[in-house]
Scaffold this active site. Structure first.
Site, PDB file in Angstrom:
ATOM      1  N   MET A 197      24.256   9.200   0.919  1.00 16.20           N
ATOM      2  CA  MET A 197      24.147  10.474   1.638  1.00 16.20           C
ATOM      3  C   MET A 197      24.541  10.310   3.102  1.00 16.20           C
ATOM      4  O   MET A 197      25.132  11.197   3.712  1.00 16.20           O
ATOM      5  CB  MET A 197      22.717  11.008   1.501  1.00 16.20           C
ATOM      6  CG  MET A 197      22.548  12.410   2.018  1.00 16.20           C
ATOM      7  SD  MET A 197      23.648  13.565   1.191  1.00 16.20           S
ATOM      8  CE  MET A 197      22.598  14.171  -0.120  1.00 16.20           C
ATOM      9  N   LYS A 202     -17.053  -1.516   6.742  1.00 20.53           N
ATOM     10  CA  LYS A 202     -17.482  -2.531   5.772  1.00 20.53           C
ATOM     11  C   LYS A 202     -19.006  -2.537   5.571  1.00 20.53           C
ATOM     12  O   LYS A 202     -19.500  -2.561   4.440  1.00 20.53           O
ATOM     13  CB  LYS A 202     -17.031  -3.912   6.259  1.00 20.53           C
ATOM     14  CG  LYS A 202     -17.446  -5.024   5.320  1.00 20.53           C
ATOM     15  CD  LYS A 202     -16.894  -6.370   5.763  1.00 20.53           C
ATOM     16  CE  LYS A 202     -17.241  -7.419   4.710  1.00 20.53           C
ATOM     17  NZ  LYS A 202     -16.714  -8.741   5.043  1.00 20.53           N
ATOM     18  N   PHE A 223     -10.833  -7.454  14.445  1.00 22.59           N
ATOM     19  CA  PHE A 223      -9.751  -7.956  13.605  1.00 22.59           C
ATOM     20  C   PHE A 223      -9.401  -6.917  12.538  1.00 22.59           C
ATOM     21  O   PHE A 223     -10.263  -6.435  11.818  1.00 22.59           O
ATOM     22  CB  PHE A 223     -10.155  -9.277  12.940  1.00 22.59           C
ATOM     23  CG  PHE A 223      -9.110  -9.786  11.981  1.00 22.59           C
ATOM     24  CD1 PHE A 223      -7.842 -10.150  12.437  1.00 22.59           C
ATOM     25  CD2 PHE A 223      -9.371  -9.862  10.618  1.00 22.59           C
ATOM     26  CE1 PHE A 223      -6.872 -10.597  11.559  1.00 22.59           C
ATOM     27  CE2 PHE A 223      -8.402 -10.305   9.735  1.00 22.59           C
ATOM     28  CZ  PHE A 223      -7.149 -10.674  10.199  1.00 22.59           C
ATOM     29  N   GLN A 224      -8.138  -6.555  12.473  1.00 21.02           N
ATOM     30  CA  GLN A 224      -7.616  -5.570  11.521  1.00 21.02           C
ATOM     31  C   GLN A 224      -8.249  -4.195  11.684  1.00 21.02           C
ATOM     32  O   GLN A 224      -8.472  -3.478  10.721  1.00 21.02           O
ATOM     33  CB  GLN A 224      -7.760  -6.073  10.078  1.00 21.02           C
ATOM     34  CG  GLN A 224      -6.904  -7.300   9.830  1.00 21.02           C
ATOM     35  CD  GLN A 224      -6.732  -7.609   8.360  1.00 21.02           C
ATOM     36  OE1 GLN A 224      -7.642  -7.429   7.566  1.00 21.02           O
ATOM     37  NE2 GLN A 224      -5.553  -8.090   7.996  1.00 21.02           N
ATOM     38  N   GLU A 283       0.812  -1.220   0.000  1.00 19.74           N
ATOM     39  CA  GLU A 283       0.000   0.000   0.000  1.00 19.74           C
ATOM     40  C   GLU A 283       0.845   1.268   0.000  1.00 19.74           C
ATOM     41  O   GLU A 283       0.406   2.314  -0.490  1.00 19.74           O
ATOM     42  CB  GLU A 283      -0.982   0.019   1.174  1.00 19.74           C
ATOM     43  CG  GLU A 283      -2.087  -1.042   1.078  1.00 19.74           C
ATOM     44  CD  GLU A 283      -1.690  -2.407   1.621  1.00 19.74           C
ATOM     45  OE1 GLU A 283      -0.490  -2.619   1.931  1.00 19.74           O
ATOM     46  OE2 GLU A 283      -2.582  -3.275   1.752  1.00 19.74           O
TER      47      GLU A 283
HETATM   48  C1  LIG Z   1      12.486   5.958   4.638  1.00 20.30           C
HETATM   49  C2  LIG Z   1      13.789   6.615   4.926  1.00 20.30           C
HETATM   50  N1  LIG Z   1      14.653   6.079   5.800  1.00 20.30           N
HETATM   51  C3  LIG Z   1      15.842   6.687   6.060  1.00 20.30           C
HETATM   52  C4  LIG Z   1      16.174   7.860   5.449  1.00 20.30           C
HETATM   53  C5  LIG Z   1      17.491   8.541   5.752  1.00 20.30           C
HETATM   54  N2  LIG Z   1      18.320   8.630   4.528  1.00 20.30           N
HETATM   55  C6  LIG Z   1      18.403   9.741   3.771  1.00 20.30           C
HETATM   56  S1  LIG Z   1      19.355   9.546   2.417  1.00 20.30           S
HETATM   57  C7  LIG Z   1      19.720   7.948   2.829  1.00 20.30           C
HETATM   58  C8  LIG Z   1      20.595   7.116   1.958  1.00 20.30           C
HETATM   59  C9  LIG Z   1      19.983   6.801   0.642  1.00 20.30           C
HETATM   60  O1  LIG Z   1      20.744   5.788   0.016  1.00 20.30           O
HETATM   61  P1  LIG Z   1      20.570   5.446  -1.510  1.00 20.30           P
HETATM   62  O2  LIG Z   1      19.132   5.283  -1.825  1.00 20.30           O
HETATM   63  O3  LIG Z   1      21.473   4.346  -1.876  1.00 20.30           O
HETATM   64  O4  LIG Z   1      20.989   6.822  -2.204  1.00 20.30           O
HETATM   65  P2  LIG Z   1      22.463   7.468  -2.364  1.00 20.30           P
HETATM   66  O5  LIG Z   1      22.577   8.503  -1.292  1.00 20.30           O
HETATM   67  O6  LIG Z   1      23.470   6.381  -2.211  1.00 20.30           O
HETATM   68  O7  LIG Z   1      22.435   8.063  -3.723  1.00 20.30           O
HETATM   69  C10 LIG Z   1      19.094   7.594   4.034  1.00 20.30           C
HETATM   70  C11 LIG Z   1      19.233   6.296   4.704  1.00 20.30           C
HETATM   71  C12 LIG Z   1      15.213   8.410   4.558  1.00 20.30           C
HETATM   72  N3  LIG Z   1      15.412   9.580   3.949  1.00 20.30           N
HETATM   73  N4  LIG Z   1      14.055   7.771   4.291  1.00 20.30           N
END
Ligand SMILES: Cc1ncc(C[n+]2csc(CCOP(=O)(O)OP(=O)(O)O)c2C)c(N)n1
Ligand SMILES: [Mg+2]
Length: 563
Positions: free
Chosen positions: A471, A163, A113-114, A51
């Site tokens: 990042m 529902k 439930f749910q 979802e």
């Molecule tokens: C759902 C979620 N969890 C954690 C983060 C924290 N976060 C920001 S950028 C990042 C790394 C992203 O890695 P990737 O998709 O490999 O992109 P890259 O920076 O390597 O291009 C994380 C963990 C986030 N923004 N969203």
């Protein structure tokens, strides 16, 4: 009047509201609705695999087309799985309509439930939500919710229907009018404020427009162009504002913020009058509030009065729709020229080009984006995940039309790229759509690849595979003494994975293969995945370190340019 079930009324109302697509996933309490769906051939149902994907698809659909996107989930886990997507839409003000089923009325509040109290859960991330306790209220609730969703500052709404309300029959009466006391978005700006803004703009020596996401939602890009050209005002955008002003225009100076262009940040810091339009002076854009350009007088144009003065004192607040207000302003401001100011920003850009890509034998992510820009003639719709690849996509592709870059800004939701690209492609089937995926982000929602096959969508997935949560690694390198704690991540073989879904894939290991791979992907009729094995330790520059001011923007250190 005709007799109809709640499920029929729900779909009839959505159809009359112009809904042509629902991204959803079934479950016990929404079975009456699924049972009724075949009676409404005008509504296409896209079966997702999670979802969260449905909510992002509805969001991508909305961002690409400007129309309301609709997602659907069952009670309990189906509804809570929508939450991240609803929050993403909330933070970026996009019109997403979430429909959920709930347990039968007699079980509500009994931990049936749910059962999940989804209206309670989404209270703070929707513009408004409804729990509909009577089939006779379905049509009006949906109409009101849709009205709230797409008018004023757009934003997500949720309608939750038990529902047995879907099952019960009632006389269907189409509510012609939707009128909500206490909800009347202000469209026209106050004439006195517009006059004051025009005076301030006429007197300005260093005026600057900072335009945001609101330009898209108000369809105000022509008016923005008129204002900038008439009064000769340089324009920078926020990250979500990219494309609201053509980046090829002489007055365009890129975008500001943590990874914005050096000269854009300096212009924001040096301007004497800032016209912020359809933007919210967010901390990622403005840097440390306390030390942001202390002398600038701010004219803030926004449809949401709650944004005015939230982060900065405002000299001239104008609550109204950007298109209306800008049109009025264009009529009032004088024609002007600002050669000294523009020369100053040009000089900043010459000395600190920010977007120069160095010669390197490595496969730099910037190079991949730039090559994609050239190969697609700058026309593709780009949808990103969150991380370094997102910033490179914002920096090194150049955007000339609104809605061309689709990205999660406010919430920064990893996993947004593939489902949002699916929504965008379904909304705009003629657009060439590229999902720029992080290897980490992609792994959060990759199951939606199944939808590419089901719906035969020719989406091009470009994985920026650096083997890292890049990042995070960059911050650890710069601020945590290279302690790469939990930022390296193992990968599946993305090409084999695509193959398992029946999707063609190409692994791109060398720089020389980038261009041919992109060409091949474009020639391929169906979906395709390109696994770009990019340089692992490239960083995003410029950078305003967290908590620093825009005036403290750092450019790439010399040793990194030698890599
Ligand atoms: C759902 C979620 N969890 C954690 C983060 C924290 N976060 C920001 S950028 C990042 C790394 C992203 O890695 P990737 O998709 O490999 O992109 P890259 O920076 O390597 O291009 C994380 C963990 C986030 N923004 N969203
Ligand atoms: Mg990565």
């Amino acid at each position: 009047m005709t007799r109809m079930t709640g499920a029929q009324i729900t779909l009839e109302t959505l159809q009359r509201e112009g809904v042509d697509t629902i991204f959803g996933y079934p479950g016990g309490v929404v079975l009456p609705l699924y049972d009724t769906l075949p009676q409404f051939p005008g509504i296409k149902h896209v079966l997702v695999r999670h979802e969260q994907g449905a909510a992002h698809m509805a969001d991508g659909y909305a961002r690409a087309s400007g129309r309301m996107g609709v997602c659907l989930g069952t009670s309990g886990p189906g509804a809570t799985n929508l939450v991240t997507g609803i929050a993403t839409s909330w933070m970026d003000s996009t019109p997403v309509f979430a429909l959920t089923g709930n347990v039968a009325r007699t079980l509500l509040g009994k931990d049936g439930f749910q059962e999940a109290d989804i209206t309670g859960i989404t209270h703070s991330i929707t513009k408004h939500n409804y729990l509909v306790m009577n089939p006779s209220e379905i049509a009006m609730s949906i109409r009101e919710a849709a009205h709230i969703c797409r008018t004023g500052r757009p934003g997500p709404v949720l309608v939750d229907i038990p529902k047995d309300v879907f099952q019960e029959s009632t006389d269907f009466d189409w509510p012609e009018q939707v009128s909500l006391r206490g909800y009347k978005p202000t469209m026209e700006g106050h004439p006195g404020m517009i006059r004051r803004a025009a005076e301030l703009i006429d007197q300005a020596k260093r005026p600057l427009v900072i335009s945001g996401h609101g330009i898209m939602w108000s369809d105000a890009h022509h008016e923005l162009l008129d204002l900038a050209e008439k009064a000769n005002i340089p324009v920078i955008t926020t990250f979500l504002g990219i494309g609201g002003f053509p980046e090829s225009h002489d007055l365009s100076y890129g975008w500001l913020g943590m990874h914005g262009m050096y000269y854009a940040n300096m212009a924001a810091d040096a301007a004497d009058v800032i016209i912020g339009v359809g933007m919210r002076f967010d901390d990622r854009a403005m840097g440390r509030f306390k030390d942001f350009n202390p002398t600038a007088k701010i004219i803030h144009i926004d449809i949401d009065p709650a944004e005015i003065g939230k982060n900065f004192p405002t000299a001239v607040p104008i609550v109204g729709d950007a298109k209306h207000v800008l049109r009025e302003l264009v009529g009032r401001v004088q024609e002007r020229k600002h050669p000294d100011w523009i020369r100053w920003i040009d000089q900043q850009r010459e000395e600190h080009p920010s977007l120069h890509i160095r010669e390197s034998r490595r496969m730099l992510p910037q190079y991949v984006v730039r090559t994609l820009y050239e190969e697609t003639n700058g026309n593709a719709t780009i949808v990103t995940g969150v991380g370094q690849h997102q910033m490179f996509a914002g920096q090194h592709y150049f955007y000339n039309r609104p809605r061309q870059l689709i990205t999660s800004g406010g919430l920064g939701t990893m996993g947004f790229e593939l489902p949002a690209a699916i929504g965008a492609q379904i909304a705009c089937p003629d657009q060439e759509t590229w999902a720029i995926c992080g290897d980490g982000s992609f792994q959060m929602t990759l199951q939606e690849m199944a939808v590419l096959i089901d719906q035969q969508l020719p989406i091009k997935m470009a994985i920026f595979n650096n083997g890292y949560l890049g990042m995070i690694r960059q911050w650890q390198q710069l601020f945590y003494e290279r302690n790469y704690s939990s930022s390296g991540l193992s990968q599946p073989d993305f090409c084999k994975l695509a193959d398992a879904y029946g999707i063609r894939a190409i692994r791109v290991e060398h720089k020389s293969e980038v261009e041919p791979a992109i060409r091949e992907a474009r020639l391929h009729k169906g979906p395709i995945l390109l696994d770009f094995q990019i340089d692992q330790e490239e960083n995003v520059w410029p950078m305003v370190p967290a908590g620093a001011a825009l005036s403290e923007t750092i450019e790439a250190p010399a040793e990194e340019l030698m890599r």
